[in-house]
Design an enzyme around this catalytic site. Structure first.
Site, PDB file in Angstrom:
ATOM      1  N   GLY A   9       0.843  -1.197   0.000  1.00  0.00           N
ATOM      2  CA  GLY A   9       0.000   0.000   0.000  1.00  0.00           C
ATOM      3  C   GLY A   9       0.874   1.241   0.000  1.00  0.00           C
ATOM      4  O   GLY A   9       1.640   1.470   0.941  1.00  0.00           O
ATOM      5  N   GLY A  11      -0.108   4.481  -0.182  1.00  0.00           N
ATOM      6  CA  GLY A  11      -0.768   5.730   0.204  1.00  0.00           C
ATOM      7  C   GLY A  11       0.162   6.514   1.123  1.00  0.00           C
ATOM      8  O   GLY A  11       1.355   6.195   1.249  1.00  0.00           O
ATOM      9  N   PHE A  12      -0.362   7.552   1.770  1.00  0.00           N
ATOM     10  CA  PHE A  12       0.473   8.348   2.673  1.00  0.00           C
ATOM     11  C   PHE A  12       1.098   7.483   3.774  1.00  0.00           C
ATOM     12  O   PHE A  12       2.271   7.616   4.094  1.00  0.00           O
ATOM     13  CB  PHE A  12      -0.350   9.474   3.319  1.00  0.00           C
ATOM     14  N   TYR A  13       0.284   6.590   4.357  1.00  0.00           N
ATOM     15  CA  TYR A  13       0.770   5.729   5.450  1.00  0.00           C
ATOM     16  C   TYR A  13       1.894   4.833   4.942  1.00  0.00           C
ATOM     17  O   TYR A  13       2.989   4.784   5.503  1.00  0.00           O
ATOM     18  CB  TYR A  13      -0.401   4.899   5.987  1.00  0.00           C
ATOM     19  N   ASP A  34       1.683  -1.349  -4.639  1.00  0.00           N
ATOM     20  CA  ASP A  34       0.370  -0.705  -4.701  1.00  0.00           C
ATOM     21  C   ASP A  34      -0.351  -1.205  -5.937  1.00  0.00           C
ATOM     22  O   ASP A  34       0.281  -1.659  -6.894  1.00  0.00           O
ATOM     23  CB  ASP A  34       0.503   0.820  -4.754  1.00  0.00           C
ATOM     24  N   ARG A  89     -10.145   6.301   6.761  1.00  0.00           N
ATOM     25  CA  ARG A  89     -11.432   6.852   7.195  1.00  0.00           C
ATOM     26  C   ARG A  89     -11.681   8.222   6.593  1.00  0.00           C
ATOM     27  O   ARG A  89     -10.757   8.961   6.298  1.00  0.00           O
ATOM     28  CB  ARG A  89     -11.446   6.988   8.715  1.00  0.00           C
ATOM     29  N   ARG A  95     -13.778   3.326  12.580  1.00  0.00           N
ATOM     30  CA  ARG A  95     -12.906   2.304  11.982  1.00  0.00           C
ATOM     31  C   ARG A  95     -13.728   1.104  11.527  1.00  0.00           C
ATOM     32  O   ARG A  95     -13.419   0.462  10.531  1.00  0.00           O
ATOM     33  CB  ARG A  95     -11.841   1.862  12.995  1.00  0.00           C
ATOM     34  N   ASN A 127      -7.211  -0.733   8.940  1.00  0.00           N
ATOM     35  CA  ASN A 127      -8.306  -0.624   9.914  1.00  0.00           C
ATOM     36  C   ASN A 127      -9.561  -1.377   9.473  1.00  0.00           C
ATOM     37  O   ASN A 127      -9.774  -1.533   8.285  1.00  0.00           O
ATOM     38  CB  ASN A 127      -8.653   0.853  10.140  1.00  0.00           C
ATOM     39  N   HIS A 182      -8.049  -0.960  19.291  1.00  0.00           N
ATOM     40  CA  HIS A 182      -7.726   0.320  18.648  1.00  0.00           C
ATOM     41  C   HIS A 182      -9.062   0.943  18.271  1.00  0.00           C
ATOM     42  O   HIS A 182      -9.533   0.821  17.157  1.00  0.00           O
ATOM     43  CB  HIS A 182      -6.875   0.052  17.408  1.00  0.00           C
TER      44      HIS A 182
END
Length: 316
Positions: A9, A11-13, A34, A89, A95, A127, A182
């Site tokens: 992945g 993405g930003f994370y 990705d 999210r 979540r 999540n 979490h």
């Protein structure tokens, strides 16, 4: 060196996690995957061009993956795989709202990890993380110690930050801890929180501590509401990267993670936020420490809440 880590992945994370892992300079190769064509390769090219400035040698490799697992052969030989794939999210979402859509994504990723990197330790951050960790273990059929989730390191860091800001002290002087899930059944552990060795309860009134606990529990939602698009990634990626580092270095460091609990705290058969010793095989052991009666009750309540949801993911 010689070690390999994969981040699924971009993405930003995921891309920030890959950056942190590369800058540690403890891996020979950092693979970033990705489903978007070209995106991971572009990020990898960019990160590799920062090596001369930041002074690291880890090589970043970007791979686009296809719907039938094309590209996943590039993760072969990974010591650690960090799974960030899935939707983030949006404001107003919990979540749990992501459960069904992310379950399909995580299951497919897990099946490809099983096929191409059967010896990898898997760190799940998608999540809702307690449920996605359980699903990843079911889908890979890896030993339960080999699959765990990131939550407690991040939640503890948030709690630590809020305490430090409230008391206007350095974050390094604060020791804090959160356990449980979490999400809504997160269990911050004030009895284990100290500032320069003094109990937090000596420094703040109970209602103030409770305010910080609630803010910690809603820490992710607070960021989401401000960003309006996407969710937190600087602190989460720091947490995931630090866990991957502990595995790669077989460090034995004790961190709060989402681990399989089998008898500890009188709780069995569930993935739950607890402290655990991390090493090359993943979870070396769950570390049980003293909790107050109300903290233990909170942990048991969290276990039952996630147990019900984890039973559901087996069918997703």
């Amino acid at each position: 060196m010689g070690k390999k880590v994969t981040v699924v992945g971009a993405g930003f994370y995921g891309s920030t996690t890959a950056q942190r892992l590369a800058e540690y300079d403890i891996f020979e190769t950092v693979v970033l995957t990705d489903i978007l064509e070209g995106k991971p390769a572009g990020i990898a090219l960019d990160l590799n061009q920062s090596r001369a400035i930041e002074g690291f040698e880890s090589k970043v490799v970007g791979v686009s993956t296809g719907p039938n697992g094309e590209g996943y052969e590039q993760i072969e030989g990974s010591d650690v795989v960090v799974v960030t794939a899935g939707l983030p999210r949006k404001p107003g979402m919990s979540r749990m709202d992501l459960l069904e859509v992310n379950a399909k994504i995580v299951r497919q990723v897990a099946e490809n990890i099983k096929k191409y990197a059967p010896n990898a330790v898997v760190i799940v951050v998608s999540n809702p993380v307690d449920e996605m960790t359980a699903l990843a273990q079911l889908a890979t059929q890896f030993p339960k110690n080999q699959v765990f989730g990131q939550a407690g390191v991040l939640d503890t860091a948030r709690f630590t930050n809020f305490i430090a800001e409230e008391l206007n002290v350095p974050v390094a002087s604060v020791k804090a801890l959160t356990l449980g899930s979490h999400g809504d059944t997160m269990v911050p552990v004030p009895s284990r929180c100290t500032v320069d060795g003094k109990p937090l309860s000596d420094l703040l009134p109970a209602d103030k501590i409770e305010e910080l606990v609630v803010r910690t529990r809603n820490g992710g939602a607070e960021v989401v509401a401000l960003l309006k698009t996407g969710s937190a990634y600087y602190a989460p990626s720091a947490a995931a990267a630090r866990m991957a580092k502990a595995v790669a270095e077989d460090s034995g460091v004790v961190l709060p993670v989402c681990a399989w609990v089998d008898g500890e705290y009188g709780i069995s058969g569930v993935y739950l936020g607890v402290e655990a010793e991390l090493g090359a095989q993943g979870i070396k052991k769950v570390v049980e420490d003293k909790l107050t009666e109300s903290e233990l009750a909170g942990l048991k309540e969290a276990a039952e809440a996630v147990r019900a949801k984890q039973a559901d993911v087996a069918h997703l």
